[in-house]
Design an enzyme around this catalytic site. Sequence first.
Site, PDB file in Angstrom:
ATOM      1  N   HIS A 165       3.248 -39.635  19.463  1.00 57.62           N
ATOM      2  CA  HIS A 165       4.133 -39.770  20.624  1.00 57.62           C
ATOM      3  C   HIS A 165       3.500 -40.693  21.665  1.00 57.62           C
ATOM      4  CE1 HIS A 165       6.716 -36.659  19.163  1.00 57.62           C
ATOM      5  NE2 HIS A 165       5.937 -35.646  19.461  1.00 57.62           N
ATOM      6  N   SER A 168      16.124 -31.082  26.013  1.00 61.13           N
ATOM      7  CA  SER A 168      15.359 -30.604  24.859  1.00 61.13           C
ATOM      8  C   SER A 168      13.893 -30.364  25.243  1.00 61.13           C
ATOM      9  CB  SER A 168      15.462 -31.629  23.726  1.00 61.13           C
ATOM     10  OG  SER A 168      14.797 -31.165  22.584  1.00 61.13           O
ATOM     11  N   LYS A 187      10.748 -34.986  21.422  1.00 65.10           N
ATOM     12  CA  LYS A 187      12.109 -34.429  21.358  1.00 65.10           C
ATOM     13  C   LYS A 187      13.197 -35.449  21.002  1.00 65.10           C
ATOM     14  CE  LYS A 187      11.482 -30.930  21.426  1.00 65.10           C
ATOM     15  NZ  LYS A 187      10.664 -30.394  20.294  1.00 65.10           N
TER      16      LYS A 187
HETATM   17  P1  A3P Z   1      17.399 -30.096  20.633  1.00 59.64           P
HETATM   18  O1  A3P Z   1      16.368 -29.382  21.437  1.00 59.64           O
HETATM   19  O2  A3P Z   1      18.312 -30.926  21.470  1.00 59.64           O
HETATM   20  O3  A3P Z   1      18.147 -29.197  19.705  1.00 59.64           O
HETATM   21  P2  A3P Z   1      11.332 -33.580  17.802  1.00 59.64           P
HETATM   22  O4  A3P Z   1      11.303 -33.309  16.354  1.00 59.64           O
HETATM   23  O5  A3P Z   1      11.111 -35.009  18.166  1.00 59.64           O
HETATM   24  O6  A3P Z   1      10.458 -32.644  18.567  1.00 59.64           O
HETATM   25  O7  A3P Z   1      12.827 -33.341  18.304  1.00 59.64           O
HETATM   26  C1  A3P Z   1      13.385 -32.056  18.318  1.00 59.64           C
HETATM   27  C2  A3P Z   1      14.861 -32.191  18.592  1.00 59.64           C
HETATM   28  O8  A3P Z   1      15.497 -32.727  17.401  1.00 59.64           O
HETATM   29  C3  A3P Z   1      15.520 -30.852  18.857  1.00 59.64           C
HETATM   30  O9  A3P Z   1      16.628 -31.160  19.695  1.00 59.64           O
HETATM   31  C4  A3P Z   1      15.924 -30.450  17.449  1.00 59.64           C
HETATM   32  O10 A3P Z   1      16.914 -29.462  17.403  1.00 59.64           O
HETATM   33  C5  A3P Z   1      16.433 -31.787  16.927  1.00 59.64           C
HETATM   34  N1  A3P Z   1      16.498 -31.856  15.466  1.00 59.64           N
HETATM   35  C6  A3P Z   1      15.555 -31.504  14.564  1.00 59.64           C
HETATM   36  N2  A3P Z   1      15.980 -31.679  13.311  1.00 59.64           N
HETATM   37  C7  A3P Z   1      17.235 -32.177  13.401  1.00 59.64           C
HETATM   38  C8  A3P Z   1      18.226 -32.558  12.446  1.00 59.64           C
HETATM   39  N3  A3P Z   1      17.990 -32.467  11.136  1.00 59.64           N
HETATM   40  N4  A3P Z   1      19.414 -33.007  12.897  1.00 59.64           N
HETATM   41  C9  A3P Z   1      19.658 -33.103  14.226  1.00 59.64           C
HETATM   42  N5  A3P Z   1      18.766 -32.758  15.176  1.00 59.64           N
HETATM   43  C10 A3P Z   1      17.564 -32.300  14.784  1.00 59.64           C
END
Ligand code: A3P
Length: 289
Positions: free
Chosen positions: A102, A132, A42
């Site tokens: 991860h 998140s 996340k």
């Molecule tokens: P939130 O749940 O706070 O919205 P990962 O890809 O490591 O699983 O992380 C997911 C998190 O990154 C989520 O956070 C998601 O919305 C956010 N995220 C994914 N793409 C993004 C982008 N282009 N810009 C900003 N945040 C992004």
Amino acid sequence: VQRPPLLSIGGVPLVKYFAENWGEVENFQARPDDLLISTYPKSGTTWISEVVDLIFHQGDVEKARRNPIYLRVPFLEFAVPDVPTGTELLRKMPPPRFIKTHLPVQLMPESFWTQGCKMIYVARNAKDVAVSYYFFYQMAKVHPDPGTWDEFLEKYIAGDISYGPWFDHVKGWWDKRHEQRMLYLFYEDMKEDPRREVRKVMEFLERPLDEQVLEKIVHHTSFKEMSQNQMANYKTIPTAVMDHDISPFMRKGITGDWKNYFTVAQNEHFDAEYERQMKGTDLCFRTEI
Ligand code: A3P
């Protein structure tokens, strides 16, 4: 449907599917031209993965749309019913391979260190990650039931969640950064100035691109674009695995959402624990921008 429990590998709780594939992961043979993308869950994994893929394809959005992100940047530990495991995908992938993980440093297959692979680590502040992750635990059914927010937060502080404690993860990778060819980035910096951060990635990868291409990449990797892009938003994963009606994978994409969930008491408790666990490190995070 019963949710599977986490299984411990070397003291780190992992999702059952991953833990059961551990032999394959542990013996994975990295190559010197592999690019490793590492994060605590996340923290912006999908975002940085899309950036990297686009840089390698000179901003060609159509090429980035060729497959869902989890096939373009296979997850080392990936194993979901009906989808090949990450290690299987990677064995067939022509170089340069992009590999997502991860894993905390101590569980990384040895070959990544010895082969001298380039690595990009993205870290995000602990409070936004907690929120998140709480929503992700609910929608991604490979995880145990998170319980209430209060219960989840306690488990998060104790590191009793998939991939173990956030604290050890960010510190472990930070301490490795000078020994390896590693670019250590922060989600908050990417939010603050995506152009600047994408440029850093371009330089690190030695893939210079002109300003127009840079603009295109920044646009395509904005939260707005990525949340609507089927090849980036995880909507092609079966609902039995990820249920976007419970919470979308692309949830909010902001910094500071923790303030909507942490009570004053939870925040004080968290800050005290943070202070204790992060004592002595020069690694700094911003919880708002
Ligand atoms: P939130 O749940 O706070 O919205 P990962 O890809 O490591 O699983 O992380 C997911 C998190 O990154 C989520 O956070 C998601 O919305 C956010 N995220 C994914 N793409 C993004 C982008 N282009 N810009 C900003 N945040 C992004």
